[in-house]
Design an enzyme around this catalytic site. Structure first.
Site, PDB file in Angstrom:
ATOM      1  N   HIS A   1      93.363  67.743  60.285  1.00  0.00           N
ATOM      2  CA  HIS A   1      94.270  68.622  61.043  1.00  0.00           C
ATOM      3  C   HIS A   1      93.889  70.092  60.904  1.00  0.00           C
ATOM      4  O   HIS A   1      94.299  70.912  61.717  1.00  0.00           O
ATOM      5  CB  HIS A   1      95.747  68.338  60.725  1.00  0.00           C
ATOM      6  CG  HIS A   1      96.286  68.917  59.458  1.00  0.00           C
ATOM      7  ND1 HIS A   1      96.390  68.219  58.281  1.00  0.00           N
ATOM      8  CD2 HIS A   1      96.774  70.150  59.184  1.00  0.00           C
ATOM      9  CE1 HIS A   1      96.931  68.977  57.347  1.00  0.00           C
ATOM     10  NE2 HIS A   1      97.169  70.159  57.864  1.00  0.00           N
TER      11      HIS A   1
ATOM     12  N   ASP B   1      93.045  61.991  56.459  1.00  0.00           N
ATOM     13  CA  ASP B   1      93.108  63.330  57.055  1.00  0.00           C
ATOM     14  C   ASP B   1      91.975  64.234  56.529  1.00  0.00           C
ATOM     15  O   ASP B   1      92.206  65.152  55.758  1.00  0.00           O
ATOM     16  CB  ASP B   1      94.482  63.937  56.747  1.00  0.00           C
ATOM     17  CG  ASP B   1      94.791  65.160  57.602  1.00  0.00           C
ATOM     18  OD1 ASP B   1      93.859  65.724  58.202  1.00  0.00           O
ATOM     19  OD2 ASP B   1      95.963  65.558  57.645  1.00  0.00           O
TER      20      ASP B   1
ATOM     21  N   SER C   1      96.723  72.769  52.686  1.00  0.00           N
ATOM     22  CA  SER C   1      96.049  71.656  53.341  1.00  0.00           C
ATOM     23  C   SER C   1      94.551  71.821  53.186  1.00  0.00           C
ATOM     24  O   SER C   1      94.022  72.912  53.397  1.00  0.00           O
ATOM     25  CB  SER C   1      96.407  71.598  54.811  1.00  0.00           C
ATOM     26  OG  SER C   1      97.592  70.882  54.954  1.00  0.00           O
TER      27      SER C   1
END
Ligand code: ARG
Ligand code: ASP
Length: 743
Positions: free
Chosen positions: A88, A224, A657
């Protein structure tokens, strides 16, 4: 209560507090690791020293941690500049290379060699060269009697003077930032590389598996991750993109542990958390839970429901709106979890208890009573005062600034007109040029008929709930139309405006600047947007800024007071996109009565969630085959199962992230990408019982690269180690973790 009893109680509280902080609370500054954290980390099982993690003089873990594009974290995993981050985080770049023939979002992308790696103009990777405390220099000449304005101008001058001492190269920056609400200042010397190429990405059905339904949720089964590579000039220094650039040679890169994680294993997460607010008074948290979050959630609830119906009805709309929907849904879902978590853990009451203890201590010391006795009551008054302004601000931002798409474009058109008014044709043309890419993209994914429905629904809410008369202009329009049906208002505005229609707006923008501006100024949506913004600025924004500046001053004093009044506590500064580390342990949690979550998920869970053809839960055929044949290579755990994700008590937030999860020896074990829903309140009040960060198990990442994609040449670049096994390749873990500096 007698004195002895009281001090015993205090001692219990302190032990309790340090126990809690032991479990993972805090986003710490690497330069204080030795004095504040090293002993505790080693007691938790860490085998590294503070110098191994952060050192200015020799290669250390920090040299492998890279700020990715300014919004995510990434880490080096090979001596050839190979960079790992989330899917992402790389999404925009993966998407930018995607075409109908080469659908990298759907099918994944794997460069076979350096020359297949794809450049990404605008993407950059930033290293932290060194961090220094500069509080004394920055606060020099600041006195108690100064007004806030005088204070800030002294600080700005000091920052400018300090920066003058450095002769920076074009790729270096010296950034000074406030910490602890402006009580301390730290400086960061950074070095930025801007040739960062895409190396690999799994298909969306792995990298985004579970999509919005699983977002912020445990148990999770998302792979991810994506891979990039930093390129440098022949001297290994930053250089603009060139075919002659070569893979960057890092000072340090992370070895990768093949041994996996178990309950209670030590975890270190290192990265660039964006923003937290851990030292607010109870009044602020109460307002957040009772007033602000519910209204933001309600607005997005409506907008999302309208779009969802349309997406389900038409696959073309689904494609156009999927990414926009995901962005709006991301924080909508987060806020719901945040409020839930704050309620569940008694977040407000915990703050109140702390404040009671604070007042008790303050009242026991005259000097403190004088200095700090009124802080909390001043907070109470100001938070009451700001409430209608804060609520209106959220309404304005969500309705006018965010969820009605066309209002944003109208806002850009107003800016375009301003540029003309202020900088003439040159300013106008410059801004128009900058807008053109955005507009092209916007209309590709825009459906005026859908936006019109959102407009009608949210305008009605705005009138019903925004305060201070900011919505009077809407009321007036409705009255003039002689209806109370907001769909009529929406139709009226959209039908007569050029802004919702690409050809109509283009026809205006193709005219001479002067003509275009005259036409824009007469456009009904342009006028409507101007009226709404003027009303908001006039009736809410100015006053909001005024009270919020007072709150900032108060918060600075309160922060200093907390640190003085609770000398036994260890304080960590709120996140501000600077480099931090957080440490904790692998562990599950109990989200609600009778439900307990274990900390690791497996490929079995992917298969359980599999819905053939579904846009969120489809699984690639090849992965199903690998599951059926159990062809996991050496990536399975000792029971033969393939791990996917795990959770831990590390204190993380947006910006973390892509952060590496590192084991006790300095090896990579996972890749941070999310938090559990009930624990998203960690941005305001970390609670070890339910706050968990979610990481992809690094063995799943390797399995996908190797077994699924067949990109084993990438695995060969990496340094795989077995720290837990007796025959460890790295018998001296420290040596393996921190190879010799290349400088
Ligand atoms: N919740 C994560 C974060 O805040 C992941 C967001 C991306 N995924 C999504 N489905 N929107 O960034
Ligand atoms: N998903 C977030 C990010 O993109 C991480 C988090 O909020 O926990 O940074």
């Amino acid at each position: 209560m007698n004195k002895i009893f009281k001090s015993t109680l205090l001692l219990i509280c302190i032990t309790l507090f340090s126990k809690i902080s032991f479990a993972g609370e805090g986003m710490w500054l690497p330069i204080f690791l030795k004095s504040l954290n090293e002993a505790e980390m080693q007691a938790m099982g860490m085998k590294l020293t503070a110098e191994d993690i952060y050192s200015v003089n020799q290669g250390s873990l920090k040299d492998a941690i890279v700020h990715f594009g300014g919004f995510c974290t990434s880490e080096l995993i090979s001596d050839q500049g190979l960079l790992l981050t989330n899917h992402h985080c790389g999404y925009g770049n993966i998407q930018s290379h995607t075409t109908l023939e080469n659908n990298y979002i759907r099918d994944g992308f794997w460069a076979k060699s350096y020359k297949d790696e794809l450049p990404n103009p605008g993407l950059f990777a930033t290293f932290i060269v060194r961090i220094d405390e500069v509080t004394d220099q920055i606060l020099e000449g600041v006195t108690k009697g100064m007004t806030e304005k005088e204070r800030q101008s002294t600080i700005d001058k000091n920052i400018a003077a300090l920066k003058k001492n450095f002769s920076l190269r074009s790729y270096e920056k010296y950034v000074v930032k406030p910490f602890f609400k402006g009580n301390q200042y730290f400086a960061f010397l950074t070095r930025t590389y801007n040739d960062v190429r895409l190396v690999g990405a799994p298909p969306e059905s792995i990298g985004k598996f579970g999509s919005d339904t699983d977002n912020w949720v445990w148990p999770r089964h998302t792979g991810d991750f994506s891979l990039f590579r930093i390129y440098a000039g022949p001297d290994n220094l930053p250089a603009d993109y060139s075919e002659d650039n070569v893979p960057f040679k890092p000072k340090h890169y992370l070895p990768i542990s093949m041994d996996g994680v178990a309950q209670d294993d030590f975890t270190l997460v290192f990265g660039f958390p964006g923003r937290t607010n851990e030292y607010l008074p109870s009044y602020a948290i109460e307002q957040l839970v009772d007033v602000l979050n519910p209204s933001k959630i309600a607005i997005r609830d409506r907008a999302l429901k309208i779009v969802d119906v349309e997406m389900r009805a038409d696959p073309a709309v689904k494609i156009q709106y999927a990414s926009k929907y995901a962005r709006i849904a991301n924080y909508w879902k987060k806020w719901i979890g945040e409020s839930l978590g704050l309620k569940k853990t008694g977040g407000v009451q915990k703050k109140k208890n702390l404040e009671a203890e604070f007042m008790e201590r303050v009242n026991n010391k005259r000097e403190w009573t004088k200095k700090y006795g009124n802080l909390l009551s001043e907070f109470e008054v100001l938070y009451k005062e700001i409430e209608p302004y804060a609520l209106t601000r959220d309404y304005y931002n969500e309705v006018v600034g965010r969820n009605i798409e066309i209002m944003r474009v109208a806002g850009y058109m107003r800016r375009l007109v301003n540029y003309y008014d202020e900088n003439g044709e040159a300013g106008y043309n410059d801004y128009k040029g900058r807008l053109s890419g955005f507009l092209e993209n916007f209309y590709k994914n825009y459906r005026p008929d859908i936006d019109q429905k959102v407009f009608a629904s949210l305008m009605k809410m705005y009138v019903a709930n925004a305060k201070l008369g900011v919505a009077d202009v809407v009321k007036k329009e409705i009255f003039m139309l002689g209806t109370d049906d907001y769909a009529v208002l929406a139709k009226h505005k959209f039908f007569k405006s050029a802004i919702p229609f690409q050809e109509k707006l283009n026809a205006i923008l193709e005219k001479s600047p002067e003509e275009a501006i005259n036409l824009l100024k007469e456009d009904p949506l342009y006028k409507f947007s101007s009226a709404l913004t003027a009303a908001y600025n006039d009736k809410a924004a100015t006053k909001y800024s005024e009270i919020s500046a007072q709150l900032n001053t108060l918060q600075r004093k309160y922060m200093a007071a907390l640190m003085e009044v609770f000398p036994e506590k260890k304080f960590y500064p709120d996140a501000n996109s600077t480099m931090r580390f957080t440490y904790g342990q692998v562990g599950g949690y109990t989200p609600r009565d009778a439900v307990t979550y274990t900390p690791v998920t497996y490929l079995e869970g992917v298969i359980e969630k599999y819905v053939p053809g579904d846009y969120e839960f489809d699984v690639p055929k090849k992965l199903i085959e690998l599951y059926n044949t159990k062809d996991y290579g050496h990536y399975a755990d000792k029971n033969g199962k393939l791990p996917i994700c795990f959770i831990g008590t590390n204190h993380t937030t947006g910006g973390n992230s892509g952060s590496p999860a590192i084991d006790a020896h300095g090896n990579l074990i996972g890749l941070n990408f999310d938090r559990v829903w009930e624990g998203t309140m960690s941005d305001y009040n970390y609670d070890a019982s339910i706050c968990r960060n979610i990481m992809v198990d690094i063995r799943f990442v390797l399995f996908i690269i190797d077994k699924y994609a067949g990109a084993s040449h990438l695995i060969k670049e990496m340094n795989l180690v077995h720290p837990k096994s007796k025959k460890a390749k790295a018998s001296n873990p420290k040596k393996s973790a921190i190879p010799k500096s290349r400088d």
